[in-house]
Design an enzyme around this catalytic site. Structure first.
Site, PDB file in Angstrom:
ATOM      1  N   LEU A 528       0.885  -1.318  -0.040  1.00 48.54           N
ATOM      2  CA  LEU A 528       0.047  -0.030   0.015  1.00 48.54           C
ATOM      3  C   LEU A 528       0.786   1.284   0.051  1.00 48.54           C
ATOM      4  CD1 LEU A 528      -2.444  -1.199   2.808  1.00 48.54           C
ATOM      5  CD2 LEU A 528      -3.011  -1.295   0.273  1.00 48.54           C
ATOM      6  N   GLY A 531       5.727   3.085   5.120  1.00 49.67           N
ATOM      7  CA  GLY A 531       5.733   4.189   6.185  1.00 49.67           C
ATOM      8  C   GLY A 531       6.950   4.628   6.675  1.00 49.67           C
ATOM      9  N   GLY A 532       7.205   5.297   7.615  1.00 47.63           N
ATOM     10  CA  GLY A 532       8.536   5.809   8.174  1.00 47.63           C
ATOM     11  C   GLY A 532       9.175   4.609   8.710  1.00 47.63           C
ATOM     12  N   ASP A 622       3.909  14.956  12.836  1.00 50.00           N
ATOM     13  CA  ASP A 622       4.097  14.418  11.448  1.00 50.00           C
ATOM     14  C   ASP A 622       2.985  14.797  10.640  1.00 50.00           C
ATOM     15  OD1 ASP A 622       5.921  13.910   9.313  1.00 50.00           O
ATOM     16  OD2 ASP A 622       5.726  11.669   9.982  1.00 50.00           O
TER      17      ASP A 622
END
Ligand SMILES: *[C@@H]1O[C@H](CO)[C@@H](O)[C@H](O)[C@H]1NC(C)=O
Ligand SMILES: *[C@@H]1O[C@H](CO)[C@@H](O)[C@H](O)[C@H]1NC(C)=O
Ligand SMILES: *[C@@H]1O[C@H](CO)[C@@H](O)[C@H](O)[C@H]1NC(C)=O
Ligand SMILES: *[C@@H]1O[C@H](CO)[C@@H](O)[C@H](O)[C@H]1NC(C)=O
Ligand SMILES: *[C@@H]1O[C@H](CO)[C@@H](O)[C@H](O)[C@H]1NC(C)=O
Ligand SMILES: *[C@@H]1O[C@H](CO)[C@@H](O)[C@H](O)[C@H]1NC(C)=O
Ligand SMILES: *[C@@H]1O[C@H](CO)[C@@H](O)[C@H](O)[C@H]1NC(C)=O
Ligand SMILES: *[C@@H]1O[C@H](CO)[C@@H](O)[C@H](O)[C@H]1NC(C)=O
Ligand SMILES: *[C@@H]1O[C@H](CO)[C@@H](O)[C@H](O)[C@H]1NC(C)=O
Ligand SMILES: *[C@@H]1O[C@H](CO)[C@@H](O)[C@H](O)[C@H]1NC(C)=O
Length: 841
Positions: A528, A531-532, A622
């Site tokens: 998908l 992410g971080g 963030d």
């Protein structure tokens, strides 16, 4: 000779102002038996705040006696004497006659209007006070109680500070506001704001005899049906007053140099406006009933509940079902809802607590100021026709008792603060559990947190964590199994079974094989996004359940601590627009303006909740487009709390040596000095707003003429008055100009260089929702890119994942947090062990 008025520079702006006022040499503040008023003179209050004289409104040919603001807000009419008995032309005289009556005589010396009094005095004078009150008094007796007459007892369409809406229980005098018929005619119009004394006193806004809007009963702090943001404001303070002789609503100004008025407009609105300056005029501060449906009185019928965030807005309270499903299905809600289990008073009913509720109409209620909630319950329980009870005054933990003796109507649910607790009578068989606030039928949701450890043979070793939701598909599932949805209710008295609740809190662990097969072996097709701390995959469990798998990358520079932080943060939060969803990058979305505006508002409310309304103050740190996820109904959800900081009490600012976040969204003071506060989130929010409006990335924008990023570009266009050029082509066709321009304006206010210039999220929410004037934005922070970015414009960056069910985070999870922390530590150890093993093997 006629003095004309033109006060309608703005649409929907119904304040009447007078432009050509005749001022005479010497301003008097009194009318005596020898000094009277004709069309060519006025009286003025001592410090010149108000003036009284003859006037003629708009296009009318009629003449009236009126009071208007003089020094500031010059010419705004606040009171009209002979509103139903105008003079046909300016020939007339206002004079004082014995024994203390002020009379308006026409050209043939007939009385067209007069005051009356039950008392008399030898040398009466009529005096215009600085409050805007016209009084008749004995010149030596300044006691307000002894005034022979005062205009404040006869409100027109404007409530000034010191005026009342209510009733004197001794004299029987009532005070209510009523609109002008039209902007040209101050005669009594159709709209009134008044106090109803049946049951517990409450105010109504009506058109003729039809109630349009009910702010809800006063609970010591606020009307239970009004927005919480109105309660704390620097301009005015309002409230209900329950005194021995009088019950009334009134307000006071907190700063006398910022006038504020409360008016009923001829087109049917109750408005609060504040004066800014002669250029900007009276700026709208609050307006009711707004176009939002839930403000319409009794929209959803008895036991129906209105929720502006739902579509359709009407639902039944939890444990209630539509009375007539056929009507209900075609959105005819007037029939309302009924208990799904009928009451059985003889065999013992009980009460269920519903939270965040605008208290129902109190016309057939009973109240007592001193009883405790426990006593209140006892009394209600004993009387079979008592349908519900609540505290009367929520200050200091709650006191007093309010009982309802009829079906409960005009209920509204609040999701972000507001509303109050109410205890509704329920058959004993329905009392086995707790009821959540947003108790809609049918939509039963459950959340399960899934955690697992796993070992991969390749480059990544990871900890995969999933958050997902499981929807109960069987409608008639027992309630005891549905405990963990919504806002929990702690009401031990009513026999809720907390044990059941615990049992339902499943935390299944999945083994690696299950997860691997659900994600097609972490197939790239299932990815998908990134992410971080690692990639995120979409998966499908055997039962068809869609899940999101977040895989912790071994080489990520973020890791377990952030992950733990995220789990803890989410677990502690509860808000509809704040949940953990995982998303994928959905290319450019062809989204029209209403959706985009809906999203902007949703993000703003969620952020307001984080900053202010949740029990903890949380700074996200963030916030960026990719952390905004949309559910199937396009409701935005803020996700990724890996960097969030939780603050207690009054702490508002922090400092960190480790700046984490995303360039392009970080505020200057945070990126440069590591200083973060709620205002750094506001900055990020502003960037997102501009991105949503423009459909462009802040850092990705390329312009032939300059090296500005999106912020600089937007600001430049704004300064040149060409904001529309910023707007995404898709939006331009579908939108309403003013909302778009307003969003850009608010976005620019949020990204101002200095944190103290940026508005708070509560102001932002208010600015987005109103039509009032906004301050001019100053230069944004980071408005230029140091190097020309080579990345192409990527289109709107909303990440959409049309998950079947919307994930909601339940507060119950908070109890699990401690357990979680321990577990995560354990996993960490296991993981490290396996890591070692993996390498050695
Ligand atoms: C005001 O009007 C009255 C009657 O119309 C007239 O007698 C008087 O002179 C006028 N005063 C001024 C200052 O124009
Ligand atoms: C007002 O009307 C009356 C009667 O129609 C007339 O006598 C009078 O002169 C008028 N006054 C003015 C100022 O036109
Ligand atoms: C109205 O009253 C005034 C003063 O009492 C008088 O001078 C005037 O003649 C009267 N006018 C008429 C039309 O009766
Ligand atoms: C003055 O008022 C009386 C009573 O309302 C009315 O009969 C008369 O016609 C009015 N005079 C003028 C000039 O309007
Ligand atoms: C004033 O007048 C109104 C109606 O004209 C009447 O109902 C009321 O009793 C009067 N009040 C006094 C104090 O005379
Ligand atoms: C009152 O408002 C004025 C104008 O906005 C402002 O300058 C002043 O500081 C305010 N006073 C207080 C006490 O807040
Ligand atoms: C109303 O709608 C529900 C769900 O859409 C459906 O199951 C039900 O049969 C409908 N009932 C009537 C009476 O139309
Ligand atoms: C709505 O339902 C009520 C009863 O539930 C019925 O009396 C009324 O006629 C319905 N209205 C419409 C427009 O169908
Ligand atoms: C209110 O409740 C208190 C305590 O139960 C009782 O003493 C008092 O009489 C009640 N007042 C009324 C008006 O019922
Ligand atoms: C229940 O309360 C209602 C309304 O106050 C009252 O009329 C009725 O008499 C009460 N019934 C009992 C049994 O006390």
């Amino acid at each position: 000779m006629k003095k004309s008025m033109e006060g309608f520079t703005k649409p929907f702006f119904f304040l009447y102002s007078l432009f050509s006022i005749i001022t005479t040499s010497k301003a008097l503040d009194t009318i005596t038996k020898t000094q009277f008023i004709t069309y060519n003179n006025t009286i003025v209050s001592p410090s010149e705040s108000f003036e009284m004289g003859f006037f003629t409104p708009g296009n009318s040919k009629n003449w009236y006696i009126a009071i208007w603001y003089k020094k500031i807000a010059s010419g705004t009419i606040v009171w009209v004497a002979n509103r139903d008995n105008p003079l046909p032309n300016s020939s007339g005289v206002l004079k004082l006659i014995d024994p203390g009556i002020l009379a308006l005589l026409n050209s043939t010396n007939n009385t067209v209007w007069s005051t009356n009094t039950s008392r008399s005095t030898r040398n009466p004078v009529a005096r215009l006070l600085d409050s805007g009150n016209l009084i008749i008094q004995d010149p030596n007796d300044h006691n307000p109680e002894n005034f022979l007459w005062q205009s404040f007892d006869y409100p027109c369409d404007t409530l000034l500070p010191g005026m009342k809406i209510g009733k004197n229980l001794v004299t029987g005098r009532e005070w209510h506001m009523s609109s002008w018929k039209s902007k040209d005619d101050p005669a009594h119009g159709d709209y009134t704001y008044w106090l109803d004394l049946r049951g517990y006193p409450q105010t109504f806004f009506s058109e003729g005899s039809v109630v349009l809007y009910r702010p809800g009963p006063w609970n010591g702090l606020r009307f239970t049906g009004t927005a919480t943001i109105l309660i704390k404001n620097p301009i005015f303070k309002f409230g209900m007053h329950f005194e021995k002789d009088e019950i009334y609503f009134s307000y006071d100004l907190l700063n006398s140099s910022v006038p504020s008025i409360f008016i009923v407009t001829p087109n049917g609105f109750l408005q609060r406006r504040t004066w800014i300056n002669q250029n900007k005029g009276w700026v709208l501060y609050a307006n009711a009933p707004t176009t939002v449906n839930c403000n319409s009185y009794n929209l959803c019928g008895a036991y129906g509940s209105c929720d502006v965030d739902k579509s359709p807005v009407c639902g039944c309270l939890s444990k209630f079902v539509p009375k007539n499903l056929k009507d209900w299905n075609v959105t005819n809600w007037s029939g309302g809802c009924v208990r799904r289990t009928v009451l059985d008073c003889k065999n013992g009913d009980g009460f269920l607590k519903y939270s965040g509720v605008k208290l129902p109409d109190t016309q057939s209620s009973w109240y007592n100021w001193t009883m405790t909630l426990g006593e209140c319950r006892e009394v209600c329980l004993k009387n079979c026709s008592c349908m519900a009870y609540s505290s009367l005054d929520i200050r200091g933990g709650g006191s007093g008792c309010l009982l309802w003796f009829d079906d409960l109507v005009d209920i509204r649910l609040f999701n972000e603060g507001g509303g109050q607790d109410i205890y509704i009578r329920m058959a004993s068989s329905e009392l086995d559990g707790t009821v959540q606030q947003a108790g809609f039928n049918g939509k039963r949701r459950e959340i399960v947190i899934v955690t697992l450890t796993l070992l991969t043979g390749m480059l990544l070793l990871g900890l995969i964590i999933m958050l997902y939701i499981r929807k109960n598909k069987k409608k008639k599932k027992k309630d005891s199994q549905l405990k963990i949805e919504g806002r929990p209710v702690h009401n031990s008295k009513q026999g809720s079974t907390e044990k059941n609740q615990k049992e339902d809190m499943e935390l299944p662990l999945f083994d690696f094989a299950t997860i691997a097969s659900s994600t097609n072996n972490f197939s790239i097709d299932n990815k998908l996004g990134e992410g971080g701390y690692g990639p995120v995959y979409k998966g499908r469990l055997e039962g068809g359940q869609e899940i999101a798998v977040k895989r912790l990358s071994k080489y990520s520079n973020q890791g377990l601590d952030e992950f733990k932080n995220e789990v803890i943060c989410i677990a502690k939060l509860q808000h509809r627009n704040l949940v953990k969803l995982l998303g994928y990058e959905g290319g450019r979305t062809l989204m029209g303006w209403p959706k985009r505006f809906h999203i902007i508002n949703g993000i703003a409310r969620a952020l307001l909740y984080l900053h202010q309304d949740s029990r903890l103050r949380i700074i996200h740190r963030d916030l960026k487009a990719s952390n905004i996820l949309l559910d199937i109904d396009m409701n935005p959800k803020i996700s990724d709390f890996g960097m969030a900081r939780i603050f207690g009490g009054n702490e508002t600012e922090g400092n960190t040596s480790r700046v984490v976040g995303t360039y392009g969204y970080m505020s200057p003071e945070y990126a440069v000095d590591g200083l973060f506060s709620i205002k750094s989130d506001v900055f990020s929010f502003g960037v997102i707003v501009l991105e949503i409006v423009s459909g462009k990335r802040n850092r990705g924008i390329i312009h032939p003429d300059h090296h500005f990023n999106l912020l600089g570009h937007a600001w430049g266009l704004y300064e040149e008055g060409k904001s529309m050029e910023l707007v995404d082509g898709f939006v331009r066709d579908s939108c309403c100009l003013s909302e778009v321009l307003r969003s850009i304006h608010v976005g620019l206010l949020c990204v101002q260089q200095h944190p103290e210039d940026r508005p708070t999220m509560s102001s932002v929410v208010m600015m987005l929702g109103s039509k009032g004037e906004l301050p001019w934005p100053k230069q944004p922070g980071f408005f230029t890119e140091s190097t020309g970015s080579s990345s192409k414009t990527r289109g709107i960056l909303l990440f959409i994942w049309k998950l079947k069910e919307v994930i909601e985070i339940m507060e119950n999870m908070k109890d699990k947090v401690d357990e979680w922390e321990d577990k995560v530590d354990e996993w960490k150890d296991t993981w490290q062990d396996k890591n070692e093993d993996g390498r050695n093997g």
